[in-house]
Design a protein around this motif. Structure first.
Motif, PDB file in Angstrom:
ATOM      1  N   ASN A 158       0.843  -1.202   0.000  1.00 60.38           N
ATOM      2  CA  ASN A 158       0.000   0.000   0.000  1.00 60.38           C
ATOM      3  C   ASN A 158       0.871   1.242   0.000  1.00 60.38           C
ATOM      4  OD1 ASN A 158      -2.546  -1.394   0.412  1.00 60.38           O
ATOM      5  ND2 ASN A 158      -1.777  -1.832   2.468  1.00 60.38           N
ATOM      6  N   VAL A 161       0.010   9.145  -0.638  1.00 61.18           N
ATOM      7  CA  VAL A 161       0.739  10.406  -0.818  1.00 61.18           C
ATOM      8  C   VAL A 161      -0.055  11.504  -0.131  1.00 61.18           C
ATOM      9  CG1 VAL A 161       1.756  12.012  -2.460  1.00 61.18           C
ATOM     10  CG2 VAL A 161       1.479   9.612  -3.086  1.00 61.18           C
TER      11      VAL A 161
ATOM     12  N   PHE B  90      -1.735  12.306 -10.438  1.00 65.26           N
ATOM     13  CA  PHE B  90      -1.091  11.091  -9.943  1.00 65.26           C
ATOM     14  C   PHE B  90      -1.008  10.033 -11.040  1.00 65.26           C
ATOM     15  CE2 PHE B  90      -1.004   7.003  -7.659  1.00 65.26           C
ATOM     16  CZ  PHE B  90       0.115   7.214  -6.875  1.00 65.26           C
ATOM     17  N   ASP B 154     -10.109  17.358   2.062  1.00 68.48           N
ATOM     18  CA  ASP B 154     -10.992  17.982   3.051  1.00 68.48           C
ATOM     19  C   ASP B 154     -11.182  19.463   2.742  1.00 68.48           C
ATOM     20  OD1 ASP B 154      -8.815  19.389   4.056  1.00 68.48           O
ATOM     21  OD2 ASP B 154      -8.598  18.165   5.855  1.00 68.48           O
ATOM     22  N   LYS B 156     -10.269  21.942   4.387  1.00 65.70           N
ATOM     23  CA  LYS B 156      -9.160  22.806   4.794  1.00 65.70           C
ATOM     24  C   LYS B 156      -8.121  22.940   3.691  1.00 65.70           C
ATOM     25  CE  LYS B 156      -9.024  19.991   8.344  1.00 65.70           C
ATOM     26  NZ  LYS B 156     -10.408  19.531   8.536  1.00 65.70           N
ATOM     27  N   ASN B 158      -6.340  19.905   2.664  1.00 66.48           N
ATOM     28  CA  ASN B 158      -5.485  18.713   2.689  1.00 66.48           C
ATOM     29  C   ASN B 158      -5.963  17.710   1.643  1.00 66.48           C
ATOM     30  OD1 ASN B 158      -3.867  19.396   5.059  1.00 66.48           O
ATOM     31  ND2 ASN B 158      -5.770  19.142   6.204  1.00 66.48           N
ATOM     32  N   ILE B 159      -5.017  17.096   0.958  1.00 68.41           N
ATOM     33  CA  ILE B 159      -5.351  16.057  -0.024  1.00 68.41           C
ATOM     34  C   ILE B 159      -4.418  14.872   0.205  1.00 68.41           C
ATOM     35  CG2 ILE B 159      -5.450  15.473  -2.490  1.00 68.41           C
ATOM     36  CD1 ILE B 159      -5.912  18.424  -3.086  1.00 68.41           C
ATOM     37  N   SER B 160      -4.975  13.652   0.137  1.00 69.92           N
ATOM     38  CA  SER B 160      -4.150  12.449   0.196  1.00 69.92           C
ATOM     39  C   SER B 160      -4.488  11.581  -0.993  1.00 69.92           C
ATOM     40  CB  SER B 160      -4.452  11.614   1.436  1.00 69.92           C
ATOM     41  OG  SER B 160      -4.143  12.328   2.576  1.00 69.92           O
ATOM     42  N   ILE B 161      -3.498  10.870  -1.463  1.00 75.37           N
ATOM     43  CA  ILE B 161      -3.747   9.881  -2.514  1.00 75.37           C
ATOM     44  C   ILE B 161      -3.447   8.516  -1.936  1.00 75.37           C
ATOM     45  CG2 ILE B 161      -2.971   9.031  -4.759  1.00 75.37           C
ATOM     46  CD1 ILE B 161      -2.450  12.060  -5.363  1.00 75.37           C
ATOM     47  N   ILE B 162      -4.398   7.611  -2.086  1.00 80.75           N
ATOM     48  CA  ILE B 162      -4.243   6.255  -1.562  1.00 80.75           C
ATOM     49  C   ILE B 162      -4.084   5.310  -2.742  1.00 80.75           C
ATOM     50  CG2 ILE B 162      -5.350   4.422  -0.212  1.00 80.75           C
ATOM     51  CD1 ILE B 162      -7.067   6.736   1.022  1.00 80.75           C
ATOM     52  N   ASP B 163      -2.998   4.554  -2.726  1.00 80.68           N
ATOM     53  CA  ASP B 163      -2.763   3.578  -3.796  1.00 80.68           C
ATOM     54  C   ASP B 163      -2.528   2.244  -3.095  1.00 80.68           C
ATOM     55  OD1 ASP B 163      -2.310   2.436  -6.215  1.00 80.68           O
ATOM     56  OD2 ASP B 163      -0.386   3.396  -6.598  1.00 80.68           O
ATOM     57  N   ALA B 164      -3.606   1.535  -2.811  1.00 79.34           N
ATOM     58  CA  ALA B 164      -3.527   0.350  -1.959  1.00 79.34           C
ATOM     59  C   ALA B 164      -3.595  -0.929  -2.783  1.00 79.34           C
ATOM     60  CB  ALA B 164      -4.658   0.372  -0.933  1.00 79.34           C
ATOM     61  N   LEU B 173      -7.708   2.604   4.764  1.00 79.60           N
ATOM     62  CA  LEU B 173      -6.884   3.814   4.814  1.00 79.60           C
ATOM     63  C   LEU B 173      -7.747   5.060   4.591  1.00 79.60           C
ATOM     64  CD1 LEU B 173      -3.808   2.429   2.850  1.00 79.60           C
ATOM     65  CD2 LEU B 173      -3.855   3.034   5.279  1.00 79.60           C
ATOM     66  N   THR B 176      -9.489   5.930   7.820  1.00 78.54           N
ATOM     67  CA  THR B 176      -8.584   6.554   8.789  1.00 78.54           C
ATOM     68  C   THR B 176      -8.336   8.018   8.423  1.00 78.54           C
ATOM     69  OG1 THR B 176      -7.507   4.467   9.233  1.00 78.54           O
ATOM     70  CG2 THR B 176      -6.234   6.444   9.704  1.00 78.54           C
ATOM     71  N   ILE B 177      -8.053   8.248   7.148  1.00 78.09           N
ATOM     72  CA  ILE B 177      -7.754   9.617   6.722  1.00 78.09           C
ATOM     73  C   ILE B 177      -9.001  10.487   6.862  1.00 78.09           C
ATOM     74  CG2 ILE B 177      -7.115  11.017   4.717  1.00 78.09           C
ATOM     75  CD1 ILE B 177      -5.335   8.584   3.865  1.00 78.09           C
ATOM     76  N   GLU B 180      -9.418  11.572  10.395  1.00 74.22           N
ATOM     77  CA  GLU B 180      -8.520  12.690  10.725  1.00 74.22           C
ATOM     78  C   GLU B 180      -8.992  13.992  10.092  1.00 74.22           C
ATOM     79  OE1 GLU B 180      -6.342  12.799  12.903  1.00 74.22           O
ATOM     80  OE2 GLU B 180      -6.072  10.672  13.291  1.00 74.22           O
ATOM     81  N   MET B 181      -9.611  13.890   8.937  1.00 80.05           N
ATOM     82  CA  MET B 181     -10.075  15.092   8.255  1.00 80.05           C
ATOM     83  C   MET B 181     -11.307  15.685   8.940  1.00 80.05           C
ATOM     84  SD  MET B 181      -9.497  14.178   4.226  1.00 80.05           S
ATOM     85  CE  MET B 181      -7.885  14.514   3.460  1.00 80.05           C
TER      86      MET B 181
END
Lengths: 370, 329
Positions: A158, A161, B90, B154, B156, B158-164, B173, B176-177, B180-181
């Motif tokens: 997994n 980023v 991405f 979110d 605010k 914040n950005i996340s990229i999930i590559d699972a 994941l 969880t993120i 937090e957001m």
């Protein structure tokens, strides 16, 4: 640029554990990582910050999480490479070098593991000049440098980023993700240019670790006091000598949290010291009074060998000495104290530099009495 | 291809909320995100799966999180655009279309924000023809389309990229993120080709939702019973009618879980029904259909899990999940 061979890598790992202030990972594991990479890929290249072009892109790889699971979950497999490749892809493949994020038994060696495989150099410096338990606790934060893009990967394959609005949010997301990934995972973050390295990082800390490791090794070989040798190289002070009578440790919210209680010996007989830690040692409390605190380094060494003992390995019965080592001057600025000082960790005290509190040189050179 | 204006979106939102089984907080929040985008950026092109080429790239976009938090923490509405663009960067490829991840009230209308603001068409199809609480429950996943890489953003910034490695990890994941957001976030996910979309997604679901919304609206305007109109249109079965006498609800691991107990009224007098939910209403005792929706007996407005409270009157309607729009002619 200079090439590092086996002895240099061993010295860096053992010296890093002294500067790792209880965290940053077990130097034994760090040594194994570096030696394996050395055997496979040949000597490592270490470059000074001055050798970097202004626009050379550097990233900081590290193990992220609690050191406790590292005991059974060895960290540096394909996940570290995956995290590196992920961030490099987000940066259009422009990464040219790596630098430690922090100085610690494993985290000083992680960049060598990556660099050896990819044939890129390691920069002689880091983001702290010590180890700290949170992502935003780097001198780079004081210079307004973002941790992002921030790649995280685990051994399952997994990866995540992060692009966050500030480094505190990066810490918050990364910590939760690390817990999901089994409390320890690979992180690569803080893409910075050569110019930013020179302005904002702690420079020369890899060589500094090597000098510490070498001084300790040479003293041991010559049957001299390796602790005195470490104090000399680091300008540190010996703040306590005793044995461990209790250790409370729990893995919670992604860290090793707890405290270690010491009963004094020799000149410290009848005194008690409590060292509290969050991965790294945060404060040393002697008979109820805080005598050393972050951002200065508090390190527990084996009283015989002078080897640093990381917080996950502290155990009842160990004879140890506690050292206070001055931190990098960047941490002693108002911004540094606000970011990584005692109040950040919930200790409502003013920071006093450790060498000021222990001004008498006699303590530092108190004879070993075995 | 047809254009969706704000009036169409009103009907789609109402119909989707009904199909969504009264789920995920306030469908009105999601509706407003879409409406605001249409007002500022103009109408959105809606295309049927047949109209897109096999090798185009589609990503779903959605609002995720727990219903409770959405009550007080409103999304900004533009973060989903950030997520969509981050995903595009991405994978280093232009994404041609967006679509709804599933057919509940929140997920149907949020992609309009992406489509309007980025001026890309939206596909009239969705992944489940109803709502399911976990990522791996959307139909594309069942057909082997990975939920990841997923971008999650979110309000605010914040950005996340999930590559699972698999959809279950993506879900874990993302949860969880999202927690937090602040327990609400917006995502872009489920990258698929036009061919994969045609093979896996239910076509015409937005048109179906629009038609349901339209029927309810018209019934109200003509002072007819909207529940009856809905039941006739969808072939639904009235499972129960009553009022809430007890609700147990807790927010845990990014989900609202709980149950509501109803005391029967009318022909159901003397019997009780317990409704369990995990974000959406999942199980009604005496389950005779695979999509359960809880509606206000007067207006046919969905009663969401968040709005379940003591004394609320409701009709519980069971419907079949898979019934594409064309079957209503």
């Amino acid at each position: 640029m200079r090439l590092l061979h086996e002895q240099a890598l061993r010295d860096i790992a053992s010296g890093s554990a002294v500067l790792g202030t209880g965290g940053g990972g077990d130097p034994y594991l760090g040594t194994l990582v570096a030696l394996q990479a050395l055997a496979r890929h040949g000597p490592m290249r270490l470059v000074t910050a001055d050798e970097l072009d202004d626009d050379t892109l550097v990233v900081l790889p590290f193990s992220l999480g609690s050191p406790v699971p590292l005991i059974e979950k060895f960290p540096l497999g394909k996940e570290m490479v995956q995290a590196y490749e992920t961030i490099n892809r987000c940066l259009q493949g422009r990464v040219k070098a790596v630098m430690p994020d922090e100085i610690g038994g494993i985290n000083s060696m992680v960049p060598f593991f990556i660099a050896a495989q990819l044939g890129i150099p390691v920069v002689d410096g880091d983001g702290m000049g010590r180890a700290y338990p949170e992502i935003q606790l780097v001198t780079l934060t004081m210079h307004g440098i973002s941790a992002c893009p921030f790649a995280i990967a685990d051994e399952h394959g997994n990866s995540v980023v992060l692009y966050t609005i500030d480094n505190f949010w990066a810490e918050r997301f990364a910590r939760s993700i690390s817990v999901d990934m089994g409390a320890i995972c690979a992180g690569v973050a803080f893409p910075i240019t050569g110019r930013q390295v020179r302005e904002a990082a702690v420079l020369g800390s890899v060589s500094y670790s090597e000098r510490i490791g070498r001084a300790s090794r040479e003293a041991n070989a010559a049957k001299q006091d390796s602790i005195a040798a470490i104090l000399k190289v680091t300008n540190g002070v010996l703040i306590f000598r005793g044995k461990i009578v209790d250790v409370q440790r729990r893995t919670s919210r992604g860290w090793a949290l707890g405290e270690c209680v010491l009963e004094g010996m020799d000149s410290d007989a009848a005194a008690r010291m409590v060292v509290r830690f969050q991965n790294e040692n945060l404060v040393a409390i002697r008979d109820g009074e805080i005598v050393a605190s972050v951002p200065d380094l508090i390190t527990i060494l084996d009283a015989d060998s002078g080897q640093a003992i990381t917080t996950e390995h502290l155990r009842y019965g160990f004879r140890v000495v506690v050292l206070g080592i001055p931190c990098d001057p960047k941490w002693r600025t108002p911004a540094g104290i606000e970011l990584g000082g005692p109040r950040h960790f919930g200790y409502d005290i003013d920071y006093v530099p450790v060498e000021q509190r222990f001004a008498t040189a006699t303590r530092a050179t108190s004879p070993r009495n075995k | 291809m047809r254009l969706i204006h704000t009036e169409n979106l009103e009907d789609i939102a109402l119909g989707a909320a009904v199909l969504g089984g009264g789920s995920r907080g306030d469908p009105d929040v999601a509706k407003q995100i879409g409406m605001e985008a249409l007002r500022t950026s103009g109408p959105v092109q809606l295309v049927l799966p047949d109209e897109i080429s096999d090798d185009c790239l589609v990503a779903t976009s959605a609002l995720i999180g727990t219903p409770m938090e959405m009550v007080e923490k409103l999304p900004k509405g533009t973060e989903v655009v950030g997520a969509f663009l981050a995903l595009q960067t991405f994978v280093d490829r232009a994404i041609d279309y967006t679509a709804a991840a599933d057919g509940d009230g929140l997920k149907s209308t949020t992609p309009f924000a992406v489509a309007a603001r980025l001026r890309i068409p939206m596909v009239d199809a969705d992944g489940i023809g109803g709502a399911g609480p976990e990522m791996q429950m959307v139909i594309p996943t069942i057909y082997g389309i990975a939920a990841g890489p997923m971008a999650i953003a979110d309000e605010k910034g914040n950005i996340s990229i999930i590559d699972a490695v698999d959809p279950a990890w993506t879900d874990r994941l993302a949860r969880t993120i999202c927690t937090e957001m602040g327990s609400t976030a917006m995502i872009a996910a489920c990258l698929m080709s036009g061919r994969q979309l045609k093979a896996s997604m239910t076509p015409g679901t937005l048109t179906r939702a629009e038609r349901i919304g339209q029927h309810i609206r018209q019934a109200r305007q003509q002072h007819q019973n909207p529940i009856e109109a809905l039941r006739k249109l969808t072939g639904g079965v009235e499972l129960f009618r009553g009022n809430v006498v007890d609700v147990q609800r807790r927010t845990e691991s990014g989900c609202v879980r709980g149950e509501a107990t109803f005391q029967g009224t009318g022909k159901w007098t003397g019997s009780q029904l317990t409704l369990r939910f995990e974000n959406e209403h999942l199980v009604a005792v005496e389950d005779r259909a695979d999509l359960i929706t809880v509606l206000d007996p007067e207006t046919a407005e969905p009663v969401t899990t968040k709005n379940l409270q003591y004394g609320v009157r409701a009709v519980i309607l069971g419907m079949q999940r898979e019934s594409p729009a064309r079957s209503y002619g």
